[in-house]
Scaffold this motif. Structure first.
Motif, short mmCIF file in Angstrom:
data_model
loop_
_atom_site.label_atom_id
_atom_site.label_comp_id
_atom_site.label_asym_id
_atom_site.label_seq_id
_atom_site.Cartn_x
_atom_site.Cartn_y
_atom_site.Cartn_z
N PHE A 1 6.63 -39.06 8.31
CA PHE A 1 6.77 -39.66 9.62
C PHE A 1 5.91 -38.89 10.60
N GLY A 2 5.51 -39.55 11.66
CA GLY A 2 4.85 -38.87 12.75
C GLY A 2 5.90 -38.50 13.79
N ALA A 3 5.71 -37.36 14.42
CA ALA A 3 6.56 -36.95 15.54
C ALA A 3 5.71 -37.00 16.79
N LEU A 4 6.14 -37.80 17.77
CA LEU A 4 5.36 -38.01 18.98
C LEU A 4 6.10 -37.50 20.21
N CYS A 5 5.35 -36.92 21.12
CA CYS A 5 5.90 -36.54 22.42
C CYS A 5 4.80 -36.77 23.45
N CYS A 6 5.18 -36.83 24.72
CA CYS A 6 4.18 -37.10 25.75
C CYS A 6 4.51 -36.35 27.04
N LEU A 7 3.49 -36.17 27.86
CA LEU A 7 3.59 -35.56 29.17
C LEU A 7 2.86 -36.45 30.16
N GLY A 8 3.33 -36.49 31.39
CA GLY A 8 2.63 -37.23 32.44
C GLY A 8 3.56 -38.08 33.27
N ASP A 9 3.04 -38.48 34.43
CA ASP A 9 3.76 -39.34 35.35
C ASP A 9 3.08 -40.70 35.32
N PHE A 10 3.63 -41.62 34.54
CA PHE A 10 3.00 -42.92 34.29
C PHE A 10 4.07 -43.94 33.97
N GLU A 11 3.66 -45.16 33.88
CA GLU A 11 4.50 -46.25 33.36
C GLU A 11 3.71 -46.95 32.27
N GLY A 12 4.38 -47.85 31.56
CA GLY A 12 3.71 -48.58 30.49
C GLY A 12 3.45 -47.71 29.29
N CYS A 13 2.49 -48.11 28.49
CA CYS A 13 2.09 -47.41 27.27
C CYS A 13 3.25 -47.24 26.29
N ASP A 14 4.14 -48.23 26.27
CA ASP A 14 5.23 -48.20 25.30
C ASP A 14 4.63 -48.37 23.91
N LEU A 15 5.24 -47.76 22.91
CA LEU A 15 4.76 -47.86 21.53
C LEU A 15 5.37 -49.10 20.90
#
Length: 132
Positions: free
Chosen positions: A30-44
């Motif tokens: 499996f891939g493990a994903l995390c993110c940083l930032g102040d944004f909307e959208g870009c749902d997987l």
């Protein structure tokens, strides 16, 4: 030292992926994903399951990115509006995964030597063969 179940990390900034299946990832992993930032959208989005996952700072998402088609919805500003080209909000995504065929890799010393001896247009891939 600690042993982690990942060999590789890919980091993308301000990047919306098209629908794809990750290549070279361990098919049973499996891939493990995390993110940083102040944004909307870009749902997987996983079209096969007709589901979109919204994950933000502080979330960790485990996903079958090596076997399932996935991609992102448009990246939006934090107020939900579309950004102008070149003015996209910061969104740093880190994807941790295990690469297939790691047994063919060179030692860290050999890898560094290959990188230091790299010439434009030539591969730095290992010439190592599988041990019996």
């Amino acid at each position: 030292g600690r042993v982690l179940p990942f060999t590789t990390i890919t980091c993308n900034n301000k990047w919306r992926t098209a629908a794809h299946i990750d290549s070279g990832d361990l098919k049973k992993g499996f891939g493990a994903l995390c993110c940083l930032g102040d944004f909307e959208g870009c749902d997987l989005v996983f079209p096969h399951y007709k589901v979109a996952v919204r994950y933000r700072e502080g979330d960790i998402l485990l996903a079958n990115v090596a076997n399932q088609v996935h991609g992102n919805t448009p990246l939006l500003k934090s107020d939900g509006t579309a950004p102008k080209l070149g003015e996209e909000p910061e969104r740093l995504v880190c994807v941790f995964y295990y690469r297939e065929q790691m047994e063919f890799c060179m030692s860290p010393e050999e890898e560094m030597q290959a990188v230091n001896n790299w010439e434009k247009g030539k591969s730095t891939r290992a010439k190592k063969t599988k041990k019996s």
